[in-house]
Design a protein around this motif. Structure first.
Motif, PDB file in Angstrom:
ATOM      1  N   MET A 157       0.824  -1.209   0.000  1.00  0.00           N
ATOM      2  CA  MET A 157       0.000   0.000   0.000  1.00  0.00           C
ATOM      3  C   MET A 157       0.866   1.272   0.000  1.00  0.00           C
ATOM      4  SD  MET A 157      -3.152  -0.583  -0.245  1.00  0.00           S
ATOM      5  CE  MET A 157      -3.647  -2.191  -0.804  1.00  0.00           C
ATOM      6  N   GLN A 160       1.953   2.258  -3.305  1.00  0.00           N
ATOM      7  CA  GLN A 160       0.925   2.886  -4.141  1.00  0.00           C
ATOM      8  C   GLN A 160       0.394   4.153  -3.476  1.00  0.00           C
ATOM      9  OE1 GLN A 160      -1.354   0.040  -6.423  1.00  0.00           O
ATOM     10  NE2 GLN A 160      -0.683  -1.602  -5.077  1.00  0.00           N
ATOM     11  N   ASN A 161       1.221   4.699  -2.566  1.00  0.00           N
ATOM     12  CA  ASN A 161       0.881   5.941  -1.864  1.00  0.00           C
ATOM     13  C   ASN A 161      -0.464   5.895  -1.176  1.00  0.00           C
ATOM     14  OD1 ASN A 161       3.230   7.434  -2.390  1.00  0.00           O
ATOM     15  ND2 ASN A 161       2.555   7.660  -4.528  1.00  0.00           N
ATOM     16  N   TRP A 162      -0.768   4.761  -0.596  1.00  0.00           N
ATOM     17  CA  TRP A 162      -2.044   4.621   0.113  1.00  0.00           C
ATOM     18  C   TRP A 162      -1.757   4.384   1.591  1.00  0.00           C
ATOM     19  CZ3 TRP A 162      -7.013   5.369  -1.367  1.00  0.00           C
ATOM     20  CH2 TRP A 162      -8.006   4.908  -0.495  1.00  0.00           C
ATOM     21  N   ASP A 163      -2.274   5.252   2.454  1.00  0.00           N
ATOM     22  CA  ASP A 163      -2.050   5.103   3.892  1.00  0.00           C
ATOM     23  C   ASP A 163      -3.090   4.141   4.458  1.00  0.00           C
ATOM     24  OD1 ASP A 163      -1.767   5.265   6.600  1.00  0.00           O
ATOM     25  OD2 ASP A 163      -1.705   7.471   6.689  1.00  0.00           O
ATOM     26  N   VAL A 164      -2.724   2.876   4.471  1.00  0.00           N
ATOM     27  CA  VAL A 164      -3.707   1.852   4.860  1.00  0.00           C
ATOM     28  C   VAL A 164      -4.030   1.919   6.347  1.00  0.00           C
ATOM     29  CG1 VAL A 164      -2.064  -0.032   5.292  1.00  0.00           C
ATOM     30  CG2 VAL A 164      -4.369  -0.576   4.486  1.00  0.00           C
ATOM     31  N   LYS A 167      -6.621   4.902   6.298  1.00  0.00           N
ATOM     32  CA  LYS A 167      -7.813   4.779   5.457  1.00  0.00           C
ATOM     33  C   LYS A 167      -8.358   3.371   5.352  1.00  0.00           C
ATOM     34  CE  LYS A 167      -5.737   7.847   2.214  1.00  0.00           C
ATOM     35  NZ  LYS A 167      -5.673   8.332   0.849  1.00  0.00           N
ATOM     36  N   ALA A 172      -9.105   1.208  -1.569  1.00  0.00           N
ATOM     37  CA  ALA A 172      -7.646   1.059  -1.729  1.00  0.00           C
ATOM     38  C   ALA A 172      -7.292   0.480  -3.096  1.00  0.00           C
ATOM     39  CB  ALA A 172      -7.109   0.139  -0.637  1.00  0.00           C
TER      40      ALA A 172
END
Ligand code: PLP
Length: 457
Positions: A157, A160-164, A167, A172
């Motif tokens: 994550m 892919q610049n996703w703050d799991v 968020k 996602a």
């Protein structure tokens, strides 16, 4: 309740009962008789209004346990890879119970924090894993797998610049999970708990020993978590790490190895080639309570990327020690048992040589089972490369009846399994106290069962 901490009658009663139990363990029925199990009915009372004396309670438990426990700690329990508890480790568990320490905050137990650091370094060395990896104590490999996969989810994550953490997985980017056809059931469970779904993984075909077929692994990328296995639960076989991991790493994937019992084989130079390339992975799980022979409730989550583990498990509050290297930041729980006490005792009393001998001895016992069972007319279904032997005989149902016959005899205990479409008996050897005589005694019990089936003259 007016008992003092030094209520010696109660503690001495426990010590005596435990010593008597351990002294009788070798000759105890492995699975309790129906008559003994009927004693458990005496527990079914309403909770008492007034408490009994500690002494009385402990004596009752000691007496009940003497005849109703399954002798999983003894030398002829071959059901699963359960291990037993080496004497130093069982004794250390008594001490740890008296101390009642928790390592959630370094200030609560400098002793346990130090034991965790020391055993962590020892384990990395013994299991040939990268120095600098973080080592967290959990309940077993179920949770150690969860820790490894949580860090893997964090990695994918983040890429892919996703703050799991903030968020979650709602909205996602996609993530691909790759497992083998023979994946251990605790991996889908961990994936389910992590919101990745129990049934979403791509299952790669396995060969006849349950090893993932490297050429069947799909093209990988940085969106992938690959779950490999050190030690198949039936055959004991290892996925081909050296064929899979370098390619997976080149593609930017995360690689986790479920090594509940099999990772311990790295401590034996004779067996280490089976694991070649295992040190290239990102995360590993291993159970203390299996082949390391610590008491139950001891697992170890090992990870090459402490920062990712900390992102997934950081836990802070204003009243706690602000040290972000505190152990609670690397495992799911805040409060937990001081498992490193038992691991320290096991590793310090065995030494590297002792762990190697335990592995070599267990694997030798598995080969002795295979030879003996062949003589009794069984077909050995697995290549006996580790501490497991899977053997088929007769028609469907025969293996189950033989296992039940041996269990009823009290001589030994093992389970049955379905392997390659055949039902078979399955023997796992991991107890420190199992001797060649125990294997032969179990083979005699199996021979009687085979005769009872009319399959031997
Ligand atoms: C036993 C086992 C597990 C689960 O470990 P626990 O310590 O029982 O939680 C996971 N994977 C494999 C291969 C196992 O043998």
């Amino acid at each position: 309740m007016s008992a003092s901490h030094t209520d010696r009658t109660c503690l001495a009663a426990a010590a005596t009962a435990a010593l008597d139990y351990l002294a009788g363990l070798r000759e105890q029925r492995v699975f309790p008789s129906g008559e003994a199990l009927a004693l458990l009915n005496e527990l079914r009372t309403p909770m008492p209004d007034r408490g009994r004396s500690a002494d009385d309670v402990v004596r009752q438990l000691g007496t009940l346990g003497a005849s109703t426990t399954v002798a999983t700690a003894g030398p002829r329990f071959f059901g699963y890879v359960t291990g037993g508890a080496v004497p130093a480790s069982a004794a250390a568990a008594w001490l740890a119970a008296a101390w009642d320490q928790t390592p959630s905050d370094g200030r609560l137990s400098p002793l346990v924090a130090e034991l965790e650091r020391v055993t962590g370094a020892w384990l990395l060395d013994l299991l040939r894993l990268p120095t600098g990896s973080c080592v967290g104590y959990v309940t077993g490999s179920t949770m150690a797998n969860l820790v490894g996969l949580a860090a893997g989810r964090e990695y994918v994550m983040q890429g892919q610049n996703w703050d799991v953490q903030a968020k979650g997985l709602i909205g996602a980017p996609p993530i691909r999970i790759i497992v083998g056809a023979e994946v251990h059931a605790t991996i889908p469970k961990a994936l389910g708990l992590l919101g990745l779904g129990r049934d979403t993984a791509i299952r790669v075909a396995a060969d006849k020993q349950g090893r993932m077929i490297a050429s069947a692994v799909p093209p990988l990328g940085p969106d992938c978590i690959v779950c490999l296995q050190a030690g198949n639960v039936n055959s004991g076989a290892f996925d081909p790490f050296a064929d899979i991991i370098p390619k997976a790493k080149e593609a930017g994937a995360w690689v986790h190895i479920d090594g509940a019992f099999g990772l311990v084989a790295a401590a034996s130079p004779e067996h280490a080639p089976l694991l070649a390339g295992h040190d290239l992975a990102d995360s590993w799980s291993v159970s203390g309570h299996k082949w390391f022979n610590t008491p139950y409730d001891c697992g170890v989550a090992i990870n090459r990327h402490p920062d990712l583990v900390r992102r997934a498990f950081a836990y802070n509050a204003s009243y706690l020690d602000p040290d972000t290297s505190s152990a609670r930041n690397f495992v799911p729980e805040l409060s937990r048992r001081a498992r490193a006490v038992e691991m320290y005792a096991a590793l310090a009393s065995l030494g590297k040589e002792g762990v190697r001998e335990l592995v070599v001895r267990s694997c030798g016992h598995a080969r002795r089972f295979a030879e003996g069972l062949s003589r009794l007319g069984f077909e050995i279904l697995n290549e006996v490369v580790l501490n497991k032997c899977v053997a088929a005989i007769g028609e469907n149902g025969t293996a189950q009846r033989i296992a039940a016959h041996v269990s009823d005899s009290g001589e030994a205990w093992f389970s049955t399994t379905e392997w390659q479409g055949r039902s078979a008996i399955r023997l796992s050897i991991s107890n420190w106290s199992t001797t060649t005589a125990d294997i032969d005694r179990t083979l005699s019990a199996i021979e009687r069962a085979v005769r009872a089936e009319g399959l031997l003259p």
